[in-house]
Write an enzyme that holds these catalytic residues in place. Structure first.
Site, short mmCIF file in Angstrom:
data_model
loop_
_atom_site.label_atom_id
_atom_site.label_comp_id
_atom_site.label_asym_id
_atom_site.label_seq_id
_atom_site.Cartn_x
_atom_site.Cartn_y
_atom_site.Cartn_z
CG LEU A 73 -4.49 2.87 -10.29
CD1 LEU A 73 -5.17 1.58 -9.87
CD2 LEU A 73 -5.36 3.58 -11.31
CD GLU A 75 3.34 7.91 -3.98
OE1 GLU A 75 4.50 7.95 -3.56
OE2 GLU A 75 2.93 8.57 -4.95
N GLY A 76 0.15 5.39 -0.91
CA GLY A 76 -0.11 5.32 0.53
C GLY A 76 1.19 5.37 1.28
CE1 TYR A 78 -0.07 1.17 -0.16
CE2 TYR A 78 -1.09 1.86 1.88
CZ TYR A 78 -1.15 1.69 0.52
OH TYR A 78 -2.26 2.07 -0.17
N GLY A 79 3.56 2.46 0.17
CA GLY A 79 4.05 2.37 -1.20
C GLY A 79 2.98 2.81 -2.17
CB VAL A 81 -2.36 1.69 -5.41
CG1 VAL A 81 -3.35 0.78 -6.11
CG2 VAL A 81 -2.40 1.45 -3.93
CE LYS A 96 -2.45 -1.69 0.61
NZ LYS A 96 -3.57 -2.08 1.47
CG ASP A 194 -9.47 3.02 8.75
OD1 ASP A 194 -10.04 4.05 9.15
OD2 ASP A 194 -8.39 3.05 8.12
#
Lengths: 418, 404
Positions: A73, A75-76, A78-79, A81, A96, A194
């Site tokens: 779905l 990408e961040g 950290y890895g 989604v 996640k 945030d």
């Protein structure tokens, strides 16, 4: 560079032809070696489209605990989604995926994740994302945070809007939901730090969910006020007190400010403060001067002024925002609603992406097509795209049905439910 | 002469009573509970018994006789009871609040929703109250139990077509009523269909229903996935399961009705032999269940190695014929595309339902072989020592039946 048609991008030795596999391990290795390649300057070469070879995406069923994996779905840092399906309740979920190796590289990465899990576990509100489950795979050094499924992010929807702003009534609806969620978080002694359109998710029915509590702070149970000392939020949404480097500041008012910037952003399509780099940006925020476009009505102008007060003491509190006439006013639906856009693959309704994986799970791979579809070149892809564009859209193609003769479910033995 | 005014006075009270009590001739026509909410009681009217009975919110007024079912994942026990002041038999559902955790909101919802509804084919609640750690719900007794009980006790290869038509006719009437009031039932299935002593099919299970009216607006579509419906998945429509932007509406109940009619016809729950994920694939790819008969039953589909009973069921499938109308009814209900599915008010005009009018047979005639679930006079008397009764009633199906 003399013969561009024949030069190839070199990745770890003679990697021609390149194989792009649908395996996150392979991909990260490739990217890591790209970024960390210190030997010589990085040069881009032209590659013949016939020489870029993709391995066909085989949608192989993969299960994590009782969940079936779907498509990516987002990408961040950290890895990834991914979408997931609870195989017992058939409820759609999002996961996640956090990799320890990647988390270590992010400042406070592991701590932030631990805190986010702790916080999410005790929260329960319609407008705050729910954490459903946490699974660990020690062997692979991965963590899976399974959450409520959301179809879209406010940011994505915003980018689709004409002039990148919502019709006022729609923006009002989202803002009120944001207030509900934020008020709940504050009542639980949590400062989000945030708030921005990129962290506000939307469900199929248009419910807004505040997500990403990675940099949130939970106030001490016995704290006498909401004083905070740190902030790791997104620069453009930071208040003057943080931009000016104050050592302590009111946490609740930080969230009010960033909600103000968010409201400014979704109603005007602009940001109140900009800057070519973070120093310029913070300088501008620090001054606290901004202009609201003239086409914004007086009521909303007043609210924005109140939320974007430079002095946190003067800045409106959530209770006051709720009482504000612009918030209380009923906004007529005069303009058409901006709807959640199609996915890149043309899926209009954001349907389940796990279906092909389930097909693999229950009816096995299609042996017949395997040979012909295993490798595709970029050239083929382009031709296929052209074909697709010219031919009429075919939806609801009926997949071949096979008798459910053997059903095998792969499970990861090392996956433990937390 | 002096007594005349008195006479006329008493006569007029009788008149008003009867006007309240006899708008329809149905056994289950009760005064809406909401009107008497402060007393949490209602006035039921049984055709044979014109006396008005007040069902008090007091546990001492009910003498528990025996357990006749369990539900809500073992948190609820349904007992046959005698209403002491009147001597009438009632069913009491007792929900143990300690055993039921997440079901609590569903239970509250069910009581609230049921109180607002009043229809001859919907299960009414006489009253409800809290007694120690239990919630008691007093309901009329449904002597034949659920349609699922009936199948399990006598019709392992399914009910006769006409019986299904009678049941569907009643359930459609109930669905039309709740759909008009903005409710989607979301769990139409055999265990939620009860059969009364007079042969009426009564819909229960409003626990899983949802309201299309929210914030004062009538929503065209609903997106909320029924989160606690693990046991209802086989009956849910593809659009409910899909959970995409299209959402679903009351037509999803029509799909469930289609699955349910196959369940009644075949004696087994469709998709019961496969994991939910595979059921999802089958539904999304447009392979709905069918009523099994000589035409639709594929011999090669299943190996015939299991016990004698299975073979006999299979032989029944192979040797019977359902009418064209029944096949058309189920396939209409099971249209994958909700737009092509008929609306609730259209279905009573379908030939399959209309056959009920052309016959003099009743549902009770068709169920003649079934011994009523609750044979009132022969039941052992038992005060609260319910445990003893369990042993004696072991032959009754207690697992999933009687989910009110």
């Amino acid at each position: 560079m003399a013969n561009p048609e024949e030069e190839v991008v070199q990745v770890d030795g003679p990697a021609f032809p390149m194989l792009f596999e649908d395996d996150d391990e392979m991909e990260t290795l490739a990217i890591d070696s790209w970024l960390n390649d210190d030997d010589g300057p990085l040069v881009f070469h032209r590659v013949n489209s016939k020489e870029i070879i993709y391995q066909a995406r085989k949608k192989k069923a993969k299960m994590i605990g009782k969940y079936v994996m779907g498509d990516v779905l987002g990408e961040g840092s950290y890895g990834k989604v991914k979408e997931m399906l609870d195989s017992e309740t058939l409820c759609r979920r999002a996961v996640k995926i956090l990799k320890k190796r990647k988390l270590r590289k992010i400042p406070n990465g592991e701590q932030n994740v631990q805190r986010e899990i702790q916080l999410l576990r005790r929260l329960n509100h319609k407008n705050v994302i729910k954490l459903v489950d946490v699974l660990y795979n020690e062997e692979k050094q991965k963590m899976y945070m399974i959450m409520e499924y959301c179809v879209s992010v406010l940011q994505e929807l915003l980018e689709r809007c004409p002039q990148k702003k919502f019709p006022i009534w729609q923006a009002h609806g989202y803002f009120c939901q944001l207030l509900d969620g934020l008020e709940y978080l504050h009542s639980q002694g949590i400062i989000h730090k945030d708030i921005k359109p990129g962290n506000l998710l939307l469900t199929t029915c248009g419910t807004l969910k505040i997500s990403d509590l990675g940099v949130a702070e939970a106030l001490d149970r016995f704290a006498k006020d909401d004083t905070c000392h740190t902030s790791q939020g997104s620069p453009a949404f930071q208040p003057p007190e943080i931009a000016n480097g104050l050592e302590c500041f009111s946490g609740f008012k930080v969230d009010v400010w960033s909600s103000g910037v968010t409201l400014f952003n979704i109603t005007t399509g602009k940001y109140p403060f900009e800057g070519d780099n973070i120093y310029k940006l913070f300088e501008n925020i620090g001054k606290g001067e901004f202009t609201i476009p003239d086409d914004i009505d007086q009521l909303l102008q007043g609210l924005l002024q109140g939320m974007l007060q430079k002095d946190p003491q003067e800045r409106l509190a959530i209770k006051q925002i709720r009482q504000h006439d612009w918030v209380r006013k009923k906004h007529p639906r005069i303009t058409q609603e901006v709807c959640i856009p199609q996915r890149a693959n043309g899926d209009e309704f954001r349907s389940m992406s796990v279906i092909p994986y389930l097909q693999d799970l229950h009816y096995g791979p299609d042996e017949g097509d395997e040979a012909s579809e295993e490798y595709i070149t970029e050239h083929d892809l382009q031709e296929m795209r052209q074909m697709d564009a010219s031919s009429s859209k075919k939806r609801n193609k009926k997949p071949k049905r096979k008798l459910p003769s053997c059903i095998s479910v792969k499970r990861f033995s090392s996956c433990k439910q937390s | 002469m002096s007594c005349l005014p008195d006479c006329s006075f008493s006569k007029s009270t009788i008149d008003t009573d009867s006007s309240v009590c006899q708008p329809t001739h149905d056994e289950s026509s009760y005064q809406p509970l909401s009107e008497a909410s402060c007393l949490s009681e209602a006035i039921p009217l049984l055709p044979k018994d014109s006396t008005m009975i007040k069902y008090e919110s007091d546990a001492h007024h009910y003498e528990l006789l025996s357990i006749i079912g369990k539900g809500m994942i073992q948190a609820a026990v349904i007992s046959l009871a005698r209403h002491v002041p009147s001597g009438q038999h009632v069913a009491v559902k007792r929900i143990n609040l300690e055993k039921c955790n997440h079901d609590l909101t569903y239970m509250q919802r069910e009581i609230l929703v049921t109180k607002q509804l009043h229809h001859k084919n919907l299960l009414p609640y006489f009253c409800s109250f809290v007694c120690d750690n239990e919630v008691w719900v007093i309901m009329p007794i449904m002597v034949y139990g659920s349609a699922q009980d009936i199948i399990k006790s006598r019709f392992s290869a399914g009910l006769p077509e006409l019986a299904i038509a009678f049941i569907m006719k009643d359930i459609l009437s109930a669905l039309e009523y709740i759909h008009k009031r903005g409710l989607i039932h979301r769990s139409v299935k055999a265990s939620h269909i009860l059969v009364s002593g007079s042969g009426k099919a009564i819909l229960s299970g409003l626990r899983y229903s949802c309201n299309v009216i929210e914030d004062g607006r009538w929503h065209q579509t609903i997106h909320q996935f029924p989160s606690d419906s693990g046991s209802n998945l086989s009956w849910l429509s593809p659009e409910v399961l899909e959970q995409n932007l299209l959402g679903y509406n009351y037509k999803s109940d029509i799909y469930s009705l289609g699955v349910c009619s196959c369940e009644l016809a075949n004696g087994v729950v469709p998709y019961a032999d496969m994991p939910p994920t595979q059921m999802l694939l089958e539904k999304l790819q447009g392979y709905p269940p069918v009523p099994l008969d000589a035409r639709s039953y594929d011999v090669g589909e299943e190996p015939t190695e299991t016990g004698n009973e299975h073979v006999s069921v299979e032989n029944t499938y192979k040797s019977r014929w359902f009418s064209e109308a029944f096949h058309s009814f189920t396939s209409l209900c099971l249209e994958k595309d909700p737009l092509r599915r008929p609306i609730t008010s259209q279905l009573p005009q379908h030939a399959f339902i209309k056959q009920c009018k052309k016959t003099s047979t009743t549902l009770l005639d068709l169920l003649a072989t079934v011994t009523p679930h609750v044979d009132v006079p022969s039941l052992p008397r038992d005060d609260r020592g319910i445990e003893n009764a369990v042993g004696r009633l072991e032959d009754l199906e207690l697992d999933d039946s009687w989910i009110f």
